[in-house]
Design an enzyme around this catalytic site. Structure first.
Site, mmCIF file in Angstrom:
data_model
loop_
_atom_site.group_PDB
_atom_site.id
_atom_site.type_symbol
_atom_site.label_atom_id
_atom_site.label_comp_id
_atom_site.label_asym_id
_atom_site.label_seq_id
_atom_site.Cartn_x
_atom_site.Cartn_y
_atom_site.Cartn_z
ATOM 1 N N LYS A 23 -7.033 -49.903 6.075
ATOM 2 C CA LYS A 23 -8.003 -50.981 5.984
ATOM 3 C C LYS A 23 -8.705 -51.001 4.639
ATOM 4 O O LYS A 23 -9.185 -52.032 4.193
ATOM 5 C CB LYS A 23 -9.094 -50.798 7.061
ATOM 6 C CG LYS A 23 -8.616 -50.854 8.470
ATOM 7 C CD LYS A 23 -9.803 -50.497 9.419
ATOM 8 C CE LYS A 23 -9.307 -50.427 10.828
ATOM 9 N NZ LYS A 23 -10.249 -49.693 11.700
ATOM 10 N N GLU A 51 -3.978 -50.149 -3.320
ATOM 11 C CA GLU A 51 -4.752 -49.117 -2.603
ATOM 12 C C GLU A 51 -6.193 -49.081 -3.090
ATOM 13 O O GLU A 51 -6.469 -49.392 -4.248
ATOM 14 C CB GLU A 51 -4.112 -47.739 -2.823
ATOM 15 C CG GLU A 51 -3.185 -47.305 -1.704
ATOM 16 C CD GLU A 51 -3.902 -46.957 -0.404
ATOM 17 O OE1 GLU A 51 -5.036 -47.406 -0.165
ATOM 18 O OE2 GLU A 51 -3.307 -46.219 0.401
ATOM 19 N N ASP A 101 -6.499 -39.913 -3.455
ATOM 20 C CA ASP A 101 -7.271 -38.694 -3.289
ATOM 21 C C ASP A 101 -6.303 -37.515 -3.472
ATOM 22 O O ASP A 101 -5.978 -37.152 -4.601
ATOM 23 C CB ASP A 101 -7.903 -38.759 -1.891
ATOM 24 C CG ASP A 101 -8.982 -37.742 -1.667
ATOM 25 O OD1 ASP A 101 -9.072 -36.779 -2.419
ATOM 26 O OD2 ASP A 101 -9.747 -37.890 -0.690
ATOM 27 N N LYS A 104 -9.359 -40.018 -7.644
ATOM 28 C CA LYS A 104 -10.087 -38.739 -7.703
ATOM 29 C C LYS A 104 -9.098 -37.664 -8.126
ATOM 30 O O LYS A 104 -8.519 -36.971 -7.283
ATOM 31 C CB LYS A 104 -10.577 -38.368 -6.290
ATOM 32 C CG LYS A 104 -11.918 -38.892 -5.891
ATOM 33 C CD LYS A 104 -12.256 -38.212 -4.556
ATOM 34 C CE LYS A 104 -13.386 -38.868 -3.855
ATOM 35 N NZ LYS A 104 -13.561 -38.287 -2.499
ATOM 36 N N PHE A 156 -17.955 -37.904 -2.116
ATOM 37 C CA PHE A 156 -17.567 -38.745 -0.977
ATOM 38 C C PHE A 156 -18.089 -40.143 -1.243
ATOM 39 O O PHE A 156 -19.299 -40.355 -1.301
ATOM 40 C CB PHE A 156 -18.166 -38.187 0.320
ATOM 41 C CG PHE A 156 -17.442 -38.707 1.537
ATOM 42 C CD1 PHE A 156 -17.357 -40.065 1.802
ATOM 43 C CD2 PHE A 156 -16.820 -37.828 2.408
ATOM 44 C CE1 PHE A 156 -16.662 -40.559 2.895
ATOM 45 C CE2 PHE A 156 -16.122 -38.311 3.522
ATOM 46 C CZ PHE A 156 -16.045 -39.665 3.761
ATOM 47 N N VAL A 157 -17.182 -41.085 -1.444
ATOM 48 C CA VAL A 157 -17.628 -42.437 -1.776
ATOM 49 C C VAL A 157 -17.384 -43.430 -0.640
ATOM 50 O O VAL A 157 -16.417 -43.303 0.124
ATOM 51 C CB VAL A 157 -16.983 -42.968 -3.087
ATOM 52 C CG1 VAL A 157 -17.576 -42.269 -4.286
ATOM 53 C CG2 VAL A 157 -15.474 -42.828 -3.076
ATOM 54 N N ARG A 194 -18.072 -50.212 4.977
ATOM 55 C CA ARG A 194 -17.028 -50.926 4.228
ATOM 56 C C ARG A 194 -17.589 -52.197 3.585
ATOM 57 O O ARG A 194 -17.047 -52.688 2.605
ATOM 58 C CB ARG A 194 -15.863 -51.297 5.156
ATOM 59 C CG ARG A 194 -15.083 -50.102 5.703
ATOM 60 C CD ARG A 194 -13.786 -50.585 6.342
ATOM 61 N NE ARG A 194 -13.172 -49.611 7.227
ATOM 62 C CZ ARG A 194 -12.312 -48.674 6.833
ATOM 63 N NH1 ARG A 194 -11.982 -48.561 5.569
ATOM 64 N NH2 ARG A 194 -11.778 -47.842 7.718
HETATM 65 C C1 PRP Z 1 -7.516 -43.690 2.421
HETATM 66 C C2 PRP Z 1 -6.921 -44.526 1.295
HETATM 67 C C3 PRP Z 1 -5.552 -43.966 1.129
HETATM 68 C C4 PRP Z 1 -5.721 -42.519 1.513
HETATM 69 C C5 PRP Z 1 -5.841 -41.705 0.276
HETATM 70 O O1 PRP Z 1 -7.161 -44.267 3.638
HETATM 71 O O2 PRP Z 1 -6.894 -45.886 1.604
HETATM 72 O O3 PRP Z 1 -4.618 -44.593 1.968
HETATM 73 O O4 PRP Z 1 -6.926 -42.393 2.272
HETATM 74 O O5 PRP Z 1 -5.884 -40.340 0.596
HETATM 75 P P1 PRP Z 1 -4.821 -39.294 0.064
HETATM 76 O O6 PRP Z 1 -4.582 -39.592 -1.376
HETATM 77 O O7 PRP Z 1 -5.536 -37.974 0.267
HETATM 78 O O8 PRP Z 1 -3.597 -39.381 0.884
HETATM 79 P P2 PRP Z 1 -7.805 -43.814 5.038
HETATM 80 O O9 PRP Z 1 -6.877 -42.846 5.697
HETATM 81 O O10 PRP Z 1 -9.214 -43.367 4.818
HETATM 82 O O11 PRP Z 1 -7.748 -45.138 5.907
HETATM 83 P P3 PRP Z 1 -8.518 -46.552 5.729
HETATM 84 O O12 PRP Z 1 -7.928 -47.199 4.496
HETATM 85 O O13 PRP Z 1 -8.186 -47.308 6.967
HETATM 86 O O14 PRP Z 1 -9.991 -46.271 5.572
#
Ligand code: PRP
Length: 180
Positions: free
Chosen positions: A44, A100, A104, A132, A153-154, A166
């Protein structure tokens, strides 16, 4: 209760984001003219960035949405993801751009990019708003990046904590007391 009560500070303001989105969109407009790119919004977190970015692109684009969920925590998994909602259209011979919100550990995007690359696109690139680098566990970079950020943590501009915040227009640092 204000939306910003749990925010420690603003890390990137909505004005800074808007400026960066314009710059990214200008680059994509130049590089993808005559290519009819297929932009994939990874739900999302990316939905706000995606909506702003495509409206600043001055060429025809097509859009798709994917929803994925990770099996377990990123730090213990290979980043393997379950596709909860897949694209409706084929990626074959298309110029694909994965959009994206944040990179992370990189595990999610690395897995996802490999998965989509097997669908025979003409090209596949990554555009991410935030990176990051301190948290990276696997080598992967955005081809088009908004901001490199320190390991906080953002929240906001699509990013959540426990599905909240969000809708904040700015990217903010979450107060430690909220999650520790
Ligand atoms: C977040 C972001 C990436 C992922 C990055 O999604 O959108 O898909 O985490 O993390 P990584 O580099 O450690 O793999 P999240 O799982 O929080 O879902 P969301 O987009 O629905 O909030």
């Amino acid at each position: 209760m204000s939306l910003y009560n749990d925010a420690e500070s603003v890390l990137i303001s909505k004005e800074q984001i808007a400026q960066k989105v314009k710059e990214l969109a200008k680059t994509l407009t130049e590089e993808y003219k005559d290519k009819n790119p297929l932009l994939i919004c990874i739900l999302k977190g990316s939905f706000i960035f995606f909506a702003d970015l495509i409206r600043e692109m001055n060429i025809p684009v097509e859009i798709e949405f994917m929803a994925i969920s990770s099996y377990g925590t990123a730090s213990t998994s290979s980043g393997e993801v379950k596709v909860v909602k897949d694209t409706d259209k084929s990626l074959e011979n298309r110029h694909v751009i994965i959009i994206e919100d944040i990179i992370d550990t990189g595990l999610t995007l690395s897995y996802l990019k490999n998965m989509l690359a097997r669908r025979a696109p003409a090209s596949i690139k990554i555009c991410a708003l935030l990176d990051k680098p301190d948290r990276r566990e696997i080598e992967i970079e955005a081809d088009y990046l908004g901001f490199k950020i320190p390991n906080h943590f953002v929240i906001g501009y699509g990013l959540d904590y426990a599905q909240k915040y969000r809708n904040m227009p700015d990217v903010c640092i979450l107060k430690k007391s909220v999650y520790s």
